[in-house]
Enzyme design. Structure first.
Site, PDB file in Angstrom:
ATOM      1  N   HIS A  61       3.387  -6.333   2.774  1.00  0.00           N
ATOM      2  CA  HIS A  61       2.072  -6.935   2.615  1.00  0.00           C
ATOM      3  C   HIS A  61       2.161  -8.403   2.994  1.00  0.00           C
ATOM      4  CE1 HIS A  61       4.084  -7.943  -1.144  1.00  0.00           C
ATOM      5  NE2 HIS A  61       3.129  -8.821  -1.423  1.00  0.00           N
ATOM      6  N   ASP A  65       5.630 -14.860   0.283  1.00  0.00           N
ATOM      7  CA  ASP A  65       7.041 -14.650  -0.011  1.00  0.00           C
ATOM      8  C   ASP A  65       7.593 -13.387   0.648  1.00  0.00           C
ATOM      9  OD1 ASP A  65       5.277 -13.357  -1.804  1.00  0.00           O
ATOM     10  OD2 ASP A  65       6.845 -13.085  -3.301  1.00  0.00           O
ATOM     11  N   HIS A  66       6.719 -12.631   1.331  1.00  0.00           N
ATOM     12  CA  HIS A  66       7.156 -11.421   2.017  1.00  0.00           C
ATOM     13  C   HIS A  66       7.006 -11.517   3.537  1.00  0.00           C
ATOM     14  CE1 HIS A  66       7.499  -8.939  -1.690  1.00  0.00           C
ATOM     15  NE2 HIS A  66       6.655  -9.873  -2.133  1.00  0.00           N
ATOM     16  N   HIS A 139      -1.482  -3.120  -5.324  1.00  0.00           N
ATOM     17  CA  HIS A 139      -1.244  -4.545  -5.525  1.00  0.00           C
ATOM     18  C   HIS A 139      -2.584  -5.265  -5.381  1.00  0.00           C
ATOM     19  CE1 HIS A 139       1.152  -8.033  -6.015  1.00  0.00           C
ATOM     20  NE2 HIS A 139       1.087  -8.452  -4.758  1.00  0.00           N
ATOM     21  N   ASP A 206       5.806  -5.265  -4.163  1.00  0.00           N
ATOM     22  CA  ASP A 206       4.773  -5.583  -5.141  1.00  0.00           C
ATOM     23  C   ASP A 206       3.798  -4.431  -5.393  1.00  0.00           C
ATOM     24  OD1 ASP A 206       6.135  -7.821  -4.424  1.00  0.00           O
ATOM     25  OD2 ASP A 206       4.387  -9.139  -4.408  1.00  0.00           O
TER      26      ASP A 206
END
Length: 302
Positions: A61, A65-66, A139, A206
């Site tokens: 996603h 941070d991803h 999420h 997540d």
């Protein structure tokens, strides 16, 4: 070689102990880079993972941070003249974010990056690695988990091969065709081999608990799963669309997982052993509390 190189393990922001996410799965001749967060390119350098080892880029996603490491990775593919095409999977709903990340700065694009966005649950690709699947998670924005499934095969039995006189090139011919003639006698593959389950890998970031978490984790030899919080913050986890270490471990236990890798830790926690302690109350298999620049192998075949 089948191993997971853990590049970063922190959620939301980097800390002194942890960089943002980043996971490289080496699976025979293929290399899957999952969720490259900020700093992934530098972590790859420390870990000895070359850009040329990447064959697929998989993003769950578009929280920073991803994915904030995508620009550096994309540009490094061209800088290093990676000769093979790299395929990129990411939620189709986030196309505008991927476009911005891919061309975040000026560079001379030489590498071939093939975009294959994910629109719904299902099979994404088939190759020497087996099958790559995606399933939607729950999420605060659209997120997908990934599952790698190697087809079941057969394990050759040396004693049986010798008993039937199957040697040398005849073994390969038998594996390809399922039958071979040896000295006027027909030998079938089933007579000299036994079933060998294919290996499975699952990557779940997540999400709240949902059916697809269990579907992705089913019979995984290696499960990489977020455990942002400990169970004392279960309400917080549910509110923000995350899992606790206890929930992740329960998923592993119910799904028949062999090795559990916990990661994506909130920066509020400074004692990683607490995640192991909590997970061990639910899961009886091997537990790895991920740390930056560590490696863990895919369990050997059953």
């Amino acid at each position: 070689m089948r191993e997971l190189v853990i590049l970063g393990t922190g959620s939301q922001v980097p800390s002194r102990e942890r960089t943002q996410n980043g996971y490289f799965l080496r699976w025979d001749e293929d290399g899957f880079l999952f969720d490259p967060g900020e700093g992934t390119q530098r972590q790859m350098l420390y870990a000895g993972v070359a850009a040329g080892a990447i064959t697929r880029l998989c993003i769950t996603h578009f929280h920073g941070d991803h994915c904030l490491g995508v620009p550096g990775i994309v540009q490094r593919l061209s800088l290093d003249d990676v000769p093979h095409a790299v395929r990129a999977h990411y939620p189709a709903s986030g196309q505008k974010y991927f476009d911005r990340l891919r061309y975040a700065a000026s560079f001379y694009e030489r590498a071939e990056l093939l975009e294959e966005p994910v629109e719904e649950d299902g099979l994404l690709a088939v190759g020497p690695f087996g099958q790559l699947w995606a399933r939607r998670l729950e999420h605060s924005l659209e997120s997908f988990g990934y599952q790698l499934i190697e087809p079941d095969g057969r394990r050759m039995l040396p004693d049986q091969l010798a008993a039937y006189g199957v040697v040398g090139p005849d073994i390969s011919r038998l594996q390809r065709s399922g039958v071979v003639e040896i000295d006027g006698r027909t030998v079938h593959l089933e007579q000299v081999s036994e079933p060998r389950p294919g290996q499975r890998f699952a990557f779940i970031m997540d999400t709240r608990l949902c059916e697809n978490v269990l579907a992705l984790a089913e019979r995984a030899d290696l499960l990489v799963i977020e455990s942002t919080y400990l169970s004392a913050e279960a309400d917080l986890a549910r509110r923000f669309g995350h899992l606790t270490a206890r929930q992740a471990a329960r998923v592993a236990q119910e799904s028949g997982v062999r090795k559990l890798v916990l990661t994506h830790f909130s920066q509020r926690y400074l004692e990683p052993e607490r995640f192991h302690e909590e997970a061990a109350t639910e899961f009886s298999g091997e537990i790895v509390v991920a740390s930056d620049l560590s490696r863990t192998s895919v369990p050997t075949r059953r």
